[in-house]
Design an enzyme around this catalytic site. Structure first.
Site, PDB file in Angstrom:
ATOM      1  N   GLY A 250      34.158   4.054 -35.261  1.00 40.99           N
ATOM      2  CA  GLY A 250      32.920   3.310 -35.308  1.00 40.99           C
ATOM      3  C   GLY A 250      32.794   2.216 -34.280  1.00 40.99           C
ATOM      4  N   ASP A 251      33.802   2.039 -33.433  1.00 35.29           N
ATOM      5  CA  ASP A 251      33.728   1.009 -32.408  1.00 35.29           C
ATOM      6  C   ASP A 251      34.494   1.492 -31.178  1.00 35.29           C
ATOM      7  OD1 ASP A 251      33.219  -1.435 -31.128  1.00 35.29           O
ATOM      8  OD2 ASP A 251      33.526  -2.591 -32.954  1.00 35.29           O
TER       9      ASP A 251
END
Length: 468
Positions: A250-251
């Site tokens: 997610g990052d």
């Protein structure tokens, strides 16, 4: 036409794990070989009462096993074997001269009770927890002041079960900064390989103040909406090699850091000599990022043979007034992008400060960044390269970059100076001056490439003369 993401994912994962130039078993390694030591002493976690039912908490079993194995540290080291099963645990500490080995179908599960993740002091180069003032939760697997540590196996899994932490972050109910999945601190001679890492509460693998770190042949996975689940974040560390990895989180897939504002400046430990080789992945943020916490400096980063797809951004540098420090001598080459919104993105106004004591006049130095041999399909924007007024990013060099861009305005550049050759769409005005022949020496590592190419050409001509 947008390439279906499922098809792209299948093809790239297949390429990564099958017999191809991307295979994790390739002998063509850029990492200095780190031997997987044969330890003369070995025990199984089951010998210490652990139960692999996914319900029984095994923190004490891991702690007791490692305490026992510490007696063999000066006798050739030891191996802790984790067999097939689901082994629920809270945080535990590693020791020097230890191999943590996860067998096939072995899963170490992070406890969903925050009390099983103790609170420890903030890092001195950050001055506080990254998310909140004060301390931070200890990582699931932790070590400090260690030598010769191996975390490996037969493709076992370490699952942080991070959803409870993501929810607390989004609901603003955290008391302390979330824990990493693996953090090694002030350690030397680290090998992490042949494992899958899932659902980290925060950054997944975080070597900080470390030397001689190899992360090889790992998969790191987390949902794309999971907050701050970075893949691998070398932080104030040197001689780090990351190779043959697939990351989908997610990052940032990889974020190179070195401390935060006045605390990172005072601590003064850079990240340097970082190799990233054969990386595949996708993310809603950046594939490879430097910063934003880079106050101790980042230099000598070489990233080669990179594939990002279905991602927001490919290569990124992020910094801000107040950071100080430097990013220099960065070389990124042989990059393939598909369905990426922004191929290259440098940000000089990232913001986020630990407190109000930072010095806004502490300006970062961003210089000698070379990006070459990049191809991209279905790219929205070729580049956003935004320096800082009064603090230009300089000697930014782009070479042999061909992007199929959908935007009518492919480049947006400000407070930057550099050079380019063979870039399509044509680079922005501050980068239009040609690299060759007058500015090769201004571009990091291009002189080496030219000399190498010329040597090969001369060798070919000589051999041709001999054959003739």
């Amino acid at each position: 036409m947008r390439i279906p993401s499922t098809l792209v994912e299948v093809l790239l994962v297949f390429a990564l794990f099958c017999s191809s130039p991307w295979t994790v078993w390739s002998s063509n390694t850029l990492c200095q070989q780190t031997n997987e030591e044969v330890r003369p002493h070995s025990v199984s976690i089951t010998e210490f009462g652990a139960v692999g039912d996914g319900v029984t908490l095994n923190t004490k079993a891991f702690q007791n096993a490692i305490f026992y194995l510490n007696s063999f540290a000066d006798k050739g080291g030891a191996k802790l074997f984790v067999p097939a099963g689901r082994w629920l645990t809270g945080s535990f500490d590693l020791i020097s001269h230890l191999t943590l080995w996860l067998d096939k179908d072995a899963v170490i599960l992070g406890s969903t009770n925050p009390e099983d993740w103790p609170v420890v002091d903030p890092l001195p180069s950050y001055g506080r927890g990254r998310e909140l003032p004060g301390g931070r939760h200890k990582s699931l697997i932790y070590g400090h002041n260690l030598t010769d540590v191996i975390i490996t196996g037969n493709n076992g899994t370490i699952d942080g079960q991070g959803s409870i932490w993501w929810n607390r972050f989004m609901n603003r109910t955290l008391d302390y900064t979330r824990p990493h999945l693996v953090e090694l601190m002030n350690s030397t001679g680290v090998l992490i390989s042949n494992l899958t890492f899932l659902n980290s509460p925060f950054w997944t693998i975080h070597p900080v103040y470390c030397s001689q770190v190899t992360v090889q042949n790992v998969r790191i996975l987390a949902p794309h909406d999971s907050p701050n689940t970075d893949g691998i974040d070398p932080d104030s560390s040197d001689n780090v090699c990351i190779e043959d990895c697939y990351i989908s989180t997610g990052d940032d897939l990889i974020a190179i850091k070195s401390g935060w504002d006045e605390y990172g400046i005072a601590y003064g430990r850079p990240s340097t000599n970082i190799i990233i080789h054969r990386l595949v992945g996708k993310t809603q943020t950046s594939g490879i990022a430097i910063g934003s916490e880079m106050s101790g400096g980042v230099s000598e980063v070489h990233a080669e043979d990179i594939q990002f797809y279905d991602s927001y951004n490919g290569i990124r540098i992020k910094t801000s007034p107040g950071r100080g420090g430097y990013v220099r001598n960065i070389y990124v080459s042989n990059v393939s992008l598909a369905n990426v919104d922004i191929a290259i993105w440098f940000t000089g106004s990232y913001g986020e400060h630990p407190d109000d004591a930072y010095d806004p006049n502490a300006l970062p130095v961003i210089e000698k960044v070379t990006i070459k041999d990049v191809v991209g399909e279905n790219i929205k924007t070729a580049g956003l390269i935004e320096g800082i007024e009064g603090d230009n990013f300089v000697n930014i060099c782009l070479s042999n970059i061909i992007l199929n861009v959908t935007s009518n305005y492919p480049w947006n550049c400000s407070y930057v100076k550099g050079y380019s050759d063979l870039v399509q769409p044509e680079a922005c005005e501050p980068l239009k001056e040609r690299i060759f022949p007058d500015h090769c020496s201004d571009c990091y590592y291009l002189t080496n490439q030219i000399q190498s190419s010329n040597s090969q050409n001369r060798a070919g001509q000589t051999s041709g003369d001999i054959r003739g």
